[in-house]
Design a protein around this motif. Structure first.
Motif, short mmCIF file in Angstrom:
data_model
loop_
_atom_site.label_atom_id
_atom_site.label_comp_id
_atom_site.label_asym_id
_atom_site.label_seq_id
_atom_site.Cartn_x
_atom_site.Cartn_y
_atom_site.Cartn_z
N LEU A 196 0.70 -1.35 0.12
CA LEU A 196 0.03 0.10 0.06
C LEU A 196 0.89 1.26 0.12
O LEU A 196 1.82 1.40 0.91
CB LEU A 196 -1.00 0.08 1.40
N ASP A 197 0.65 2.14 -0.94
CA ASP A 197 1.41 3.33 -1.13
C ASP A 197 0.56 4.27 -2.05
O ASP A 197 -0.42 3.98 -2.35
CB ASP A 197 2.88 3.07 -1.70
N HIS A 198 0.87 5.56 -2.09
CA HIS A 198 0.22 6.23 -2.90
C HIS A 198 -1.36 6.60 -2.56
O HIS A 198 -2.38 6.46 -3.02
CB HIS A 198 0.23 6.01 -4.39
N HIS A 199 -1.30 7.02 -1.10
CA HIS A 199 -2.60 7.15 -0.43
C HIS A 199 -3.62 8.06 -0.86
O HIS A 199 -4.73 7.95 -0.85
CB HIS A 199 -2.19 7.37 1.06
N ALA A 200 -3.08 8.99 -1.87
CA ALA A 200 -4.05 9.90 -2.46
C ALA A 200 -4.93 9.19 -3.51
O ALA A 200 -5.89 9.71 -3.83
CB ALA A 200 -3.42 11.12 -2.88
N ASN A 201 -4.34 7.94 -4.09
CA ASN A 201 -5.28 7.53 -5.07
C ASN A 201 -5.64 6.10 -4.81
O ASN A 201 -6.66 5.42 -5.34
CB ASN A 201 -4.06 7.26 -6.17
N TYR A 202 -5.01 5.56 -3.64
CA TYR A 202 -5.57 4.11 -3.08
C TYR A 202 -5.94 4.27 -1.65
O TYR A 202 -5.15 4.49 -0.85
CB TYR A 202 -4.39 3.18 -3.52
N ALA A 203 -6.88 3.65 -1.53
CA ALA A 203 -7.77 3.80 -0.08
C ALA A 203 -7.44 2.64 0.74
O ALA A 203 -7.43 2.54 1.94
CB ALA A 203 -9.21 3.92 -0.06
N SER A 204 -6.75 1.35 -0.03
CA SER A 204 -6.72 0.02 0.52
C SER A 204 -5.87 -0.71 0.04
O SER A 204 -5.73 -0.68 -1.36
CB SER A 204 -8.13 -0.53 0.91
N MET A 205 -5.42 -1.96 0.55
CA MET A 205 -4.65 -2.87 -0.12
C MET A 205 -5.73 -3.57 -1.17
O MET A 205 -5.27 -4.05 -2.26
CB MET A 205 -4.33 -4.00 0.80
N GLU A 206 -6.86 -3.65 -0.89
CA GLU A 206 -7.85 -4.32 -1.82
C GLU A 206 -7.93 -3.46 -3.30
O GLU A 206 -7.87 -4.14 -4.35
CB GLU A 206 -9.33 -4.27 -1.32
N GLU A 207 -7.84 -2.21 -3.35
CA GLU A 207 -7.76 -1.47 -4.29
C GLU A 207 -6.35 -1.54 -5.18
O GLU A 207 -6.33 -1.65 -6.27
CB GLU A 207 -7.89 0.09 -4.05
N ILE A 208 -5.05 -1.56 -4.25
CA ILE A 208 -3.79 -1.97 -4.74
C ILE A 208 -3.92 -3.38 -5.43
O ILE A 208 -3.50 -3.49 -6.64
CB ILE A 208 -2.84 -1.90 -3.75
N HIS A 209 -4.35 -4.37 -4.86
CA HIS A 209 -4.45 -5.80 -5.63
C HIS A 209 -5.27 -5.85 -6.92
O HIS A 209 -4.97 -6.12 -7.96
CB HIS A 209 -5.07 -6.62 -4.56
N GLU A 210 -6.37 -5.14 -7.05
CA GLU A 210 -7.34 -4.98 -8.08
C GLU A 210 -6.54 -4.38 -9.15
O GLU A 210 -6.39 -4.53 -10.21
CB GLU A 210 -8.58 -4.31 -7.81
N SER A 211 -5.94 -3.22 -8.69
CA SER A 211 -5.24 -2.38 -9.76
C SER A 211 -3.85 -3.26 -10.48
O SER A 211 -3.76 -3.26 -11.69
CB SER A 211 -4.34 -1.31 -9.39
#
Length: 470
Positions: free
Chosen positions: A188-203
């Motif tokens: 998880l990084d770039h918190h302005a664009n990703y709110a959670s690890m779930e969003e990171i994985h989907e990306s």
């Protein structure tokens, strides 16, 4: 032969042309024969390098900088809507193109390798570019940092391979269609664009889905987030995508059998398709050894002979800001680190610790982004506790506005709580003098962060040199 010039890119105008990602694309377009123009906030060596390629580079931003015959305006996610050149382009109906779309267009007709991951993208992309070039394959490449060897971040090659750094920060890596993709790690990084690890994985799953039919995904086997990503990908169904894992894990397809530190270098042994390859990595630290093996696996997946590629990887001598030696004075070595995420900070401090030969590790750290400090400041402080002493500057804002209550104190408080010797200092000159005053012969000083802290390495060396000899 490399493909020709995309029509929309015949006379492009880049807003922020001096940026690492933007300048690379501009350089390749100029080398392909485009009439490149653009603007940047200040003069730089990059601006001069672009002018040497025939580009027009304006300093400052003004509507009048946009030429009447511009075929497109290229922007990054950092460009704000009120930029006068962007506003002029929209008023005149000039197409606005995101830099990721421009880079994707440059890769058409070639065999791309796209390197993704939360950490290590620039290094791994650089390793591939340098090694493939040493083999005479003349790849094209676009990298987020300048190579030590060729001294640039981009090149238009005559070969069929294009190596590109694939940035997940704004999801722009969804635009690419690589033949081979690398996912080094997933955090998880770039918190302005990703709110959670779930969003990171989907990306990252979307990125994996962009690999060309029959292509290969090379993914880390030792990193927890990368393993979770691989599990999710296989559960979802990878189709004809070939998945190759690498690492020290016993179940890795390309297994790292040994990493032997040798001062500021390492000797690495990897087993690929039953054959053992041993080669030198000219930067210290286990994580850089892993990056090199990821490069080896990706090149092999593209059909590059693994034995020749392993030998060629030894020709990589580094990239600007990635544990880059800046000099030595009074027996103290100064090294520059781009690390700005806690995982990167920990890895670089540990790598330098292994090369310190008994000396102390002193860190001059500049936090990068308010949002990252808010979310990861405590972990940054814990990472700094691994150093013998550190000085922490104010937050480098980059593209962000301040967030109320978020300051470097988040980091220094956490470091102090972890038992670290740490001092805050807002004035950069005073901070450089402070860290230089702490240093003794045999110590290593790290200037660390993704902002302009890199400029302080020279100041630290000057302060050290000005001290009376013992």
């Amino acid at each position: 032969m490399a493909p020709g010039l995309p029509t929309a890119m015949e006379r492009p105008h880049f807003i922020g042309i001096g940026g690492a990602g933007m300048s690379g694309i501009a350089k390749i377009l100029a080398q392909r024969g485009a009439k490149v123009a653009g603007s940047d906030a200040r003069e730089s060596a990059t601006a001069e390098a672009l002018r040497a390629l025939g580009a027009t580079v304006h300093i400052g931003h003004a509507a009048g900088h946009l030429a009447a015959d511009a075929t497109a305006v290229v922007v990054s996610s950092a460009i704000r809507d009120d930029n006068p050149e962007l506003a002029a382009a929209r008023e005149r109906g000039v197409p606005v193109v995101h830099r990721s779309d421009a880079l994707a267009a440059l890769m058409e007709g070639l065999r791309p390798i796209a390197v993704a991951g939360t950490h290590g993208k620039t290094t791994t992309t650089s390793m591939l570019a340098v090694a493939l070039d040493a083999m005479g394959l003349d790849p094209s490449y676009a990298i987020g940092g300048d190579l030590d060897g060729p001294g640039t971040n981009a090149h238009h090659g005559g070969g069929e391979i294009f190596v590109a750094e694939a940035d997940e920060s704004d999801r722009s890596f969804h635009k690419y269609a690589p033949e081979v993709a690398i996912v080094l790690n997933v955090e998880l990084d770039h918190h302005a664009n990703y709110a959670s690890m779930e969003e990171i994985h989907e990306s990252f799953l979307t990125f994996a889905g962009r690999v060309r039919p029959g292509g290969t995904l090379v993914v880390g086997a030792d990193h927890r987030g990368a393993r979770e990503f691989t599990t999710r990908l296989r559960a979802r169904g990878a189709g004809d995508l070939r998945i190759t894992t690498y690492g020290e894990a016993e179940d890795a397809d390309v297994r790292i059998a040994k990493v032997l530190p040798q001062g500021l270098t390492s000797e690495v042994t990897a087993v690929l398709d039953g054959t053992q390859h041993t080669f030198t990595v000219s930067v210290p630290g286990r994580h850089y050894a892993h990056n090199a093996v990821a490069a080896l696996a990706a090149g092999a997946a593209l059909g590059v002979p693994a034995d020749a590629l392993a030998a060629a990887l030894a020709s990589y001598t580094g990239v600007n800001r990635r544990l880059q030696p800046k000099g030595e004075a009074r027996g103290v070595r100064v090294i520059d680190s781009y690390a700005h995420h806690p995982t990167e900070m920990t890895a670089d401090i540990e790598a330098i610790r292994g090369a310190a030969a008994g000396g102390r590790v002193l860190v001059l750290f500049q936090p990068h982004l308010f949002s990252r400090t808010r979310e990861l400041g405590a972990e940054m402080g814990q990472a700094l506790a691994l150093a013998d002493a550190s000085v922490v500057l104010d937050i480098y804002p980059a593209r962000e506005d301040p967030i109320p209550g978020v300051t470097s104190a988040v980091i220094t408080d956490a470091a102090l709580a972890a038992g670290a010797q740490v001092r805050p200092e807002s004035d950069k000159g005073a901070a450089a003098a402070l860290i230089a005053g702490m240093a003794e012969p045999g110590d290593l000083v790290l200037t660390m962060g993704a902002g302009d802290v890199t400029e302080l390495g020279a100041t630290v060396l000057e302060r050290l040199a000005a001290r009376p000899a013992n």
